[in-house]
Write a protein that holds these residues in place. Structure first.
Motif: not given
Length: 477
Positions: A44-64
């Protein structure tokens, strides 16, 4: 083409990362274990931790579009002595995810669905595997073409890339993900990633410098900088290479010829020559070492440890373990008598599926990542070149057993002999003239296969067990 990469998230998106991951957590726990490239199946997966996050397309549009490096935490497997070496990852494997975000998915993207987010920064939206969608795939290629830096991601280009190539995701089962761009390039996105120099980039670059035509040279690649991930070295995330148009992979070609009852010896011989040419070029490009008594002792101890762990994990292997030990002991005895061997960088996971035959008949070798279940440092160690030979010999056996019957086994024997002959023609060293080393390497490979099949494809377990019986039997292997 419009501007592909519109905003980095080194500031706000990184701060929003934990909230983003928390909102995705219940969806990823269901979706991630179902992926072919997820290494921790059965726990089982017991949890997640974030190593890095990068937004490549902004959520202002129809697609993020988000690029995430995420650790999936799991309990250790309840197998004494089990570890990375027998195919079981330690807790906290890091996975590379490309998460697309839309209000709702069009029908064409239904197979890519991850789920609907109920809270957090993406609340009310639908998230999905972005590589199914041409637009996110275009974003990646444009970033490579322009050598962009987005957050901690660095896009490096070695050769020119034409814009506006139409992407398509390859859906064949594999341990990573691949996108083809207009029959010109293929992008291999590594899924389970570790910091450090990845041989899937390192070795093709070295072969390109040597002018070796048997391996498509890297055109571009993607890394995550160490400063952004907290690691000591960058992560290699993806490699773009020329696409061999019209090529057939060796596994498909072998099965097709076998089904028709056609002889495959000429192709096996040509493939042996191609393998030897790659080994020769690698020996020129990168340092070689001499394996004496102490080095061979360490090699044999590693093989022995893998056999013991495998016998604990797979009960069907246990009756053969004592006889299999003799293959390693014979190699240790030769080393004790003063025999030496040359070790060099090798492919590390060579089989028919890692080979491409172009329409003109030329063979290429691909996917130099090595066995992904092994630690990166081990995959980058110099090894006897016969280790790759053993992997290919095992692959001929796999093809034959998929067809079944004595004619198929005779087909495999002919292919094995032809491959070694071709290797000797191009490399000068017939692997059959060193039967003790060849048997030890083939035994080690078969033991690895037993554990892999027991964990991932139990219906295939009979194939490596057949080889185990042969290798454990009396007489030459």
């Amino acid at each position: 083409m419009s501007q592909a990469v519109t905003r980095s998230t080194t500031g706000p998106a990184t701060a929003a990362g934990p909230g983003l991951l928390a909102s995705l957590d219940p969806l990823l726990r269901e979706w991630l274990p179902r992926q072919r490239w997820f290494a921790g199946k059965g726990r089982p997966v017991t949890g997640f931790s974030l190593v890095a996050a990068t937004e490549l397309l902004p959520l202002e549009g129809k697609l993020g579009l988000y690029h995430l490096l995420v650790r999936a935490h799991q309990p250790l497997a309840p197998v004494p002595g089990a570890g990375v070496e027998d195919g079981i990852p330690h807790p906290g494997d890091c996975y590379q995810l490309l998460i697309g975000v839309r209000e709702a998915l069009p029908p064409r993207l239904a197979p890519a669905l991850i789920g609907h987010v109920h809270d957090g920064p993406l609340a009310g939206r639908t998230v999905y595997e972005a590589l199914y969608d041409p637009r996110p795939a275009e974003v990646i290629l444009e970033a490579l073409r322009t050598q962009a830096r987005i957050g901690g991601l660095r896009f490096v280009r070695r050769d020119e890339i034409r814009p506006d190539l139409v992407p398509r995701l390859m859906t064949a089962e594999q341990s990573n993900s691949s996108v083809v761009y207009g029959d010109t390039f293929i992008l291999k996105l590594l899924r389970r990633v570790v910091p450090g120099t990845n041989p899937d980039l390192e070795l093709p670059l070295a072969l390109a410098r040597e002018g070796c035509p048997r391996v498509p040279p890297p055109t571009a690649w993607v890394t995550a900088e160490a400063a952004e991930t907290g690691a000591e070295e960058p992560y290699v995330l993806a490699v773009l290479q020329p696409f061999v148009q019209g090529a057939t992979d060796g596994w498909e070609l072998a099965l097709r010829e076998l089904a028709k009852g056609e002889d495959f010896s000429a192709e096996a011989r040509a493939l042996g020559r191609a393998t030897a040419e790659v080994h020769t070029a690698l020996a020129r490009a990168l340092p070689t070492v001499t394996l004496g008594h102490l080095q061979l002792q360490s090699l044999v101890e590693g093989m022995t440890a893998r056999l013991e762990a495998a016998a604990q994990a797979v009960p069907a292997l246990r009756p053969y373990a004592p006889a299999l030990h003799s293959a390693y002991e014979a190699l240790a005895d030769l080393a004790a008598e003063g025999h030496t061997w040359t070790a060099q960088r090798v492919h590390g996971d060579l089989h028919l599926g890692q080979c491409l035959r172009a329409p003109a008949g030329d063979w290429s070798l691909i996917d130099f990542e090595g066995e992904p279940a092994r630690p990166l440092a081990e995959r980058r160690m110099a090894q006897p070149a016969v280790r790759d030979v053993a992997g290919m010999l095992r692959s001929f056996d796999y093809a034959a057993h998929s067809a079944g019957g004595p004619p198929a086994l005779e087909w495999a024997a002919a292919c094995r002999a032809a491959y070694c002959t071709g290797y000797a023609e191009a490399g000068g060293n017939d692997p059959r003239t060193d039967p003790v080393l060849l048997r030890a390497c083939e035994t080690d490979k078969a033991v690895y296969e037993v554990v892999y099949e027991a964990r991932h494809r139990p219906d295939w377990l009979a194939v490596p067990l057949s080889a185990i019986r042969r290798l454990a039997g009396p007489g030459p292997a």
